[in-house]
Design a protein around this motif. Sequence first.
Motif, short mmCIF file in Angstrom:
data_model
loop_
_atom_site.label_atom_id
_atom_site.label_comp_id
_atom_site.label_asym_id
_atom_site.label_seq_id
_atom_site.Cartn_x
_atom_site.Cartn_y
_atom_site.Cartn_z
N LEU A 26 0.67 -1.12 -0.07
CA LEU A 26 -0.10 0.16 0.02
C LEU A 26 0.95 1.10 -0.10
O LEU A 26 0.59 2.36 -0.67
CB LEU A 26 -0.97 -0.02 1.26
N THR A 27 1.95 1.27 0.83
CA THR A 27 3.01 2.25 0.99
C THR A 27 3.51 2.55 -0.43
O THR A 27 3.59 3.79 -0.94
CB THR A 27 3.74 2.32 2.03
N PHE A 28 3.88 1.50 -1.18
CA PHE A 28 4.50 1.61 -2.38
C PHE A 28 3.81 1.98 -3.49
O PHE A 28 4.10 2.53 -4.65
CB PHE A 28 5.52 0.46 -2.58
N ALA A 29 2.48 1.63 -3.46
CA ALA A 29 1.24 2.10 -4.53
C ALA A 29 1.29 3.55 -4.46
O ALA A 29 1.20 4.16 -5.34
CB ALA A 29 0.28 1.21 -3.99
N THR A 30 1.48 4.19 -3.09
CA THR A 30 1.29 5.60 -3.07
C THR A 30 2.76 6.27 -3.46
O THR A 30 2.41 7.21 -4.15
CB THR A 30 1.33 5.90 -1.32
N VAL A 31 3.70 5.50 -3.34
CA VAL A 31 5.15 6.12 -3.87
C VAL A 31 5.21 6.04 -5.51
O VAL A 31 5.55 7.20 -6.17
CB VAL A 31 6.45 5.16 -3.48
N ILE A 32 4.40 4.91 -6.04
CA ILE A 32 4.36 4.92 -7.52
C ILE A 32 3.58 5.91 -7.98
O ILE A 32 3.58 6.77 -9.00
CB ILE A 32 3.95 3.71 -7.95
N LYS A 33 2.34 6.37 -7.37
CA LYS A 33 1.52 7.19 -7.60
C LYS A 33 1.89 8.71 -7.87
O LYS A 33 1.51 9.23 -8.79
CB LYS A 33 0.03 6.83 -7.01
N LYS A 34 2.62 8.93 -6.66
CA LYS A 34 3.04 10.19 -6.39
C LYS A 34 4.51 10.30 -7.22
O LYS A 34 4.79 11.56 -7.34
CB LYS A 34 2.93 10.73 -4.99
N ARG A 35 5.12 9.27 -7.36
CA ARG A 35 6.42 9.15 -7.93
C ARG A 35 7.61 9.89 -7.16
O ARG A 35 8.17 10.84 -7.75
CB ARG A 35 6.34 9.97 -9.33
N SER A 36 7.28 9.67 -5.88
CA SER A 36 8.15 10.22 -4.72
C SER A 36 8.10 9.50 -3.82
O SER A 36 6.96 9.02 -3.30
CB SER A 36 7.66 11.74 -4.57
N THR A 37 9.19 9.41 -2.96
CA THR A 37 9.22 8.45 -1.65
C THR A 37 8.83 9.55 -0.46
O THR A 37 8.73 8.91 0.61
CB THR A 37 10.74 8.04 -1.61
N GLU A 38 8.76 10.70 -0.79
CA GLU A 38 8.44 11.67 0.24
C GLU A 38 9.34 11.40 1.65
O GLU A 38 10.34 11.65 1.25
CB GLU A 38 6.84 11.39 0.72
N GLU A 39 8.65 11.44 2.76
CA GLU A 39 9.36 11.17 4.01
C GLU A 39 9.57 9.62 4.51
O GLU A 39 10.10 9.29 5.54
CB GLU A 39 8.79 12.00 5.07
N PHE A 40 9.04 8.69 3.60
CA PHE A 40 9.32 7.21 3.91
C PHE A 40 10.88 6.87 4.14
O PHE A 40 11.53 7.15 3.24
CB PHE A 40 8.58 6.44 2.87
N SER A 41 11.27 6.07 4.84
CA SER A 41 12.60 5.43 5.14
C SER A 41 12.68 4.01 4.43
O SER A 41 11.55 3.32 4.53
CB SER A 41 12.77 5.45 6.49
N CYS A 42 13.58 3.88 3.83
CA CYS A 42 14.12 2.60 2.96
C CYS A 42 14.78 1.61 4.10
O CYS A 42 14.89 0.56 3.77
CB CYS A 42 14.72 2.62 1.78
N VAL A 43 15.22 2.04 5.15
CA VAL A 43 15.87 1.30 6.21
C VAL A 43 15.37 0.13 6.62
O VAL A 43 15.93 -1.01 6.64
CB VAL A 43 16.22 2.28 7.32
N PRO A 44 13.89 -0.02 6.93
CA PRO A 44 13.28 -1.17 7.52
C PRO A 44 13.29 -2.21 6.16
O PRO A 44 13.37 -3.47 6.77
CB PRO A 44 11.89 -0.71 7.71
N TYR A 45 13.17 -1.94 4.98
CA TYR A 45 13.08 -2.73 3.99
C TYR A 45 14.61 -3.37 3.81
O TYR A 45 14.65 -4.61 3.56
CB TYR A 45 12.51 -2.07 2.72
N ILE A 46 15.41 -2.68 3.86
CA ILE A 46 16.79 -3.27 3.74
C ILE A 46 17.17 -4.14 4.89
O ILE A 46 17.92 -5.42 4.53
CB ILE A 46 17.85 -2.07 3.56
N LEU A 47 16.92 -3.94 6.11
CA LEU A 47 17.23 -4.64 7.09
C LEU A 47 15.96 -5.97 7.13
O LEU A 47 16.72 -6.91 7.54
CB LEU A 47 17.02 -3.90 8.71
#
Length: 254
Positions: A26-47
């Motif tokens: 759901l989060t990444f559907a928003t990222v794709i829709k807005k074409r921006s990662t805004e203030e979301f962090s990628c740290v949890p997904y890498i870990l």
Amino acid sequence: MEDRLRLAVGVMGNAGSLMLYSAPMLTFATVIKKRSTEEFSCVPYILALFNCCLYTWYGLPVVSHRWENFPVVTINGLGIVLELSFILIYFCFASNAGKKKVALMMIPVVGMVLATMAISTFSFHDHRRRKVFVGSVGLVASVSMYSSPLVVVKRVIKTKSVEYMPFYLSFFSFVTSSLWMAYGLLSHDLVLASPNLVGCPLGMLQLLLYCKYRKKDQTVGEEPHKWDLESSHDDEDNTKLNNGEAVGAVKLEA
């Protein structure tokens, strides 16, 4: 009976983990829709990717005895695919600084996974020692994964808003850690149970914060509507007043 219960908990653990790993969709559907990662962090997904890689290796017959931890392999293998997908999407829509940060984090993660696989294969020659070694590294990875949302928790406390702390990610993190803790205890495998002893309270903390600040978000969300209503009334009053003045002016001229 104990084996059946262990298998049942393992299946539920797989279901909970699947929900946890797919929750960011759901989060990444928003990222794709807005074409921006805004203030979301990628740290949890890498870990999470780091954690999935280590526990997939832990469950394979190279480390574990035959396929005794087959449920661990299946769900973490799927987790690798999902987390890699999220990281690639994040990388595509991140700023140049964000892309650099992702790359700098991914290099040591890949290096540590490869080093763990090589050391466990060539330095240890029995399953028990391999499990202890890989499990110890996995313990650090799991604790890091479960505690990584604390970066977001700090932002939530500071801003008093849960906008950037997805509820489902926190909820399924708590459920999954509870189930895998039970699975580890039933299997008499402290390596699987230990990290989840940390994951449970951290997941509970996130849920409590969500409940606390979600109400404030709703209150803040309602206030603009109230202001809009008041301003619309004010506009109507001003219009009526202006119309009255205009009529008065016509009468005066007449």
